[in-house]
Scaffold this motif. Structure first.
Motif, short mmCIF file in Angstrom:
data_model
loop_
_atom_site.label_atom_id
_atom_site.label_comp_id
_atom_site.label_asym_id
_atom_site.label_seq_id
_atom_site.Cartn_x
_atom_site.Cartn_y
_atom_site.Cartn_z
N ASN A 17 91.51 17.28 -20.60
CA ASN A 17 90.17 17.59 -20.08
C ASN A 17 90.16 19.04 -19.58
O ASN A 17 91.15 19.75 -19.68
N GLU A 18 89.03 19.45 -19.01
CA GLU A 18 88.83 20.85 -18.63
C GLU A 18 89.62 21.25 -17.40
O GLU A 18 89.58 22.43 -17.00
N ARG B 211 87.60 17.96 -30.57
CA ARG B 211 88.89 18.32 -29.97
C ARG B 211 89.64 19.39 -30.76
O ARG B 211 90.73 19.79 -30.36
N PRO C 1 88.52 22.54 -24.14
CA PRO C 1 87.39 22.75 -23.22
C PRO C 1 87.54 24.06 -22.45
O PRO C 1 88.65 24.47 -22.11
N TYR D 61 82.57 17.99 -24.41
CA TYR D 61 83.33 17.85 -23.16
C TYR D 61 82.37 17.71 -21.98
O TYR D 61 81.27 18.24 -22.00
#
Length: 564
Positions: free
Chosen positions: A102-103, A535, A539, A564
């Motif tokens: 994730n980010e 993906r 992100p 995202y």
């Protein structure tokens, strides 16, 4: 002796800064040279420009670009090792392995900060040269501005390769615009490299040492070939890109241009394939004629850290992968971390006697030949008694992995193509880390032709045959062994596997998989569960978006990547 001219020059060049004091005795100069004075000497221009290479050293860290490029592909995995949950780190490594990031992942922030830092410094130094242009000859000015623009392009390329949408700038100024879209970034990078590549130094035997670790004409054209070859994987089409003076009327033109750029490197005569695969990765690998661009290492220099101690400017690849017991066996100064290894399915792509693989000796530290990966028993320093690891078990490295969540300490093949310092000379790796190799240029050209590019194959040339011959150097008929083991290696389908074998852990695999449409394919990339198409880009880091400039409505100008 390696040339260390590039790194650590900020202090060396600090004397070139000059501060005037307004109104004091009509600003008389009491002997301190001005920047203009200093830049009239080309050696000082070299020192100034050399500062821009410092941030390159952050690109091979496992908390940075190398980590995400390797761990998200099929060539590398970092399982949680039991007992004690070694390498668990809140499932950080597992999330990269499975494509569940994730980010908030630290590596994305690190990549963004280090590449932007390098690019901004290039722009700042270009501005400095521009302000003092009159002090230099037109030739000196053009050469070093060109060098900085090409190096800036590499920093931006690394950022672009990860995030697609980036704040691309060619001037030293604050950016308050939205993130540039991928096809526009691609067009700017290609235009900059096409403009500068012809003016950069061509490597010769006479200037090879002088240009070691620096961007050159060969580097610029190799990077251009990489951009053209991957254009479609970046979302580029003939309709959404434009580069002045370059024909891109159809998708095949991307590949024809890739062939053209590869030919520039090939026809320069600057590089050749090493007869011994491992010459490219020796502790003293500066004599390789195959390596086009490297990160120059200093195994005994100070250890620098960034971002709460997670990221380093030292090559720690061998520390990441070797087993704890290797320290006692080989007398290593630093104890290895027993973490990163190959995914089991990746090791199956190697034939038994391919030197780039783990080999067929099975004797571990008693092997008599060099192999690209380590498997087998770890004996003690005398080569007699099998080492016990810290858990009391026999240290016998195997290519299999029990599971991603509960691997044993001996699971997974360990990369060994970089020479290990067994003489206690260096605290950290002295091997210069390879970023561009001539073998990649030859393989890119073949693939570009197979994808529709116009050009003549290199498959029958001496250099190309040497890649195949050295891969089976221990066999009686190496080329025949290669053909028997990998009959499809020179087909479009087979090249993906062959590139994996040849360039393992060299920052190439993630983009190769994306180009082939295999990056999110769990049938090809073991352990992947995050299969969403978005993906293929990472992100934008949360910390970056949090600081984004706001528009008149209070909305951030920089926005997150789709999905995202």
């Amino acid at each position: 002796m390696k040339s260390k001219w590039i790194y650590g020059l900020a202090v060396t060049f600090a004397a070139l800064s000059f501060t005037s004091c307004e109104g004091m005795l009509d600003e008389k100069n009491y002997g301190n040279p001005t920047m203009e004075d200093m830049l009239s000497n080309e050696e000082n221009v070299v020192l100034l420009v050399g500062q821009a290479y410092a941030d390159v050293k952050w690109l091979h860290d496992h908390w940075g670009y190398w980590g995400v490029a390797s761990l998200t592909s099929d060539e590398c995995v970092c399982p949680i090792r039991m007992p004690g949950e070694h390498w668990s780190d809140g499932s950080y490594w597992k999330n990269l392995n499975t494509h569940r990031w994730n980010e908030f992942a630290d590596a994305f922030k690190n990549i963004w900060n280090t590449t932007i830092s390098g690019a901004v410094l290039c722009n700042k130094l270009i501005a400095t040269l521009s302000d003092n242009k009159s002090a230099m000859t037109p030739e000196v000015y053009a050469q070093y501005v060109g060098e900085l623009e090409v190096l800036r392009s590499y920093y931006y390329y690394m950022l672009f390769d990860c995030f697609g949408r980036i704040p691309y700038l060619e001037k030293f100024e604050e950016d308050t615009r939205p993130l540039m879209e991928p096809e526009d970034v691609w067009s700017h990078l290609v235009a900059c490299l096409e403009r500068n590549a012809p003016n950069l130094p061509v490597v010769t035997d006479a200037n090879r040492a002088q240009n070691y670790g620096r961007v050159t004409q060969g580097f610029a054209y190799a990077l251009l070939a990489r951009l053209y070859l991957n254009a479609e994987s970046f979302g580029c089409t003939p309709q959404n890109v434009a580069v002045e003076g370059v024909k891109i009327a159809s998708a095949n033109d991307f590949y024809t241009n890739a062939v053209r750029c590869c030919d520039e490197v090939i026809n320069s005569g600057s590089y050749s394939i090493e007869a011994d695969f491992f010459n490219n990765f020796l502790i003293e690998n500066q004599n390789s004629r195959e390596n086009i661009f490297v990160i120059v290492e200093n195994g005994n220099a100070d250890f620098d850290l960034r971002y709460n101690g997670s990221m380093s400017n030292k090559l720690r690849l061998l520390s990441l992968t070797l087993h704890y017991s290797h320290q006692a066996t080989w007398g290593l100064i630093e104890k290895p971390w027993n973490g990163f290894c190959a995914r089991p399915s990746f090791m199956k792509r190697y034939a038994a006697t391919d030197v780039r693989g783990a080999g067929n000796e099975g004797q571990g530290t008693k092997n008599t030949k060099k192999w690209g990966w380590f498997v087998g028993p770890v004996y003690d320093a005398d080569g007699v008694v099998l080492q016990k690891d810290e858990n009391g078990d026999d240290a016998i490295i195997r290519p299999e992995i029990e599971s991603l969540d509960a691997a044993n300490w001996w699971d997974g093949a360990r990369l060994m193509k970089y020479e290990v310092d067994k003489e206690k000379k260096y605290q950290y790796s002295e091997n210069d880390f390879v970023l561009f190799r001539y073998a990649d240029v030859l393989y890119m050209k073949e693939e570009a032709i197979l994808r529709g590019g116009q050009g003549t194959s290199e498959a029958q040339t001496l250099d190309f045959k040497r890649i195949r011959q050295r891969a089976f150097a221990y066999d009686d008929d190496p080329e025949a062994s290669f053909e028997a083991a990998y009959p499809k290696a020179l087909t479009l389908e087979g090249l993906l596997d062959e590139r994996g074998r040849e360039f393992a852990w060299e920052n190439l695999r993630r983009r190769d998989l994306i180009r082939y449409g295999k990056f999110n394919d769990p049938k090809y990339v073991e352990y992947v569960t995050g299969t969403e198409p978005h993906r293929k880009w990472f992100p934008i880091p949360y910390s970056v978006l949090e600081k984004s400039v706001r528009d008149e409505n209070g909305q951030p100008i920089w926005t997150q990547n789709p999905g995202y």
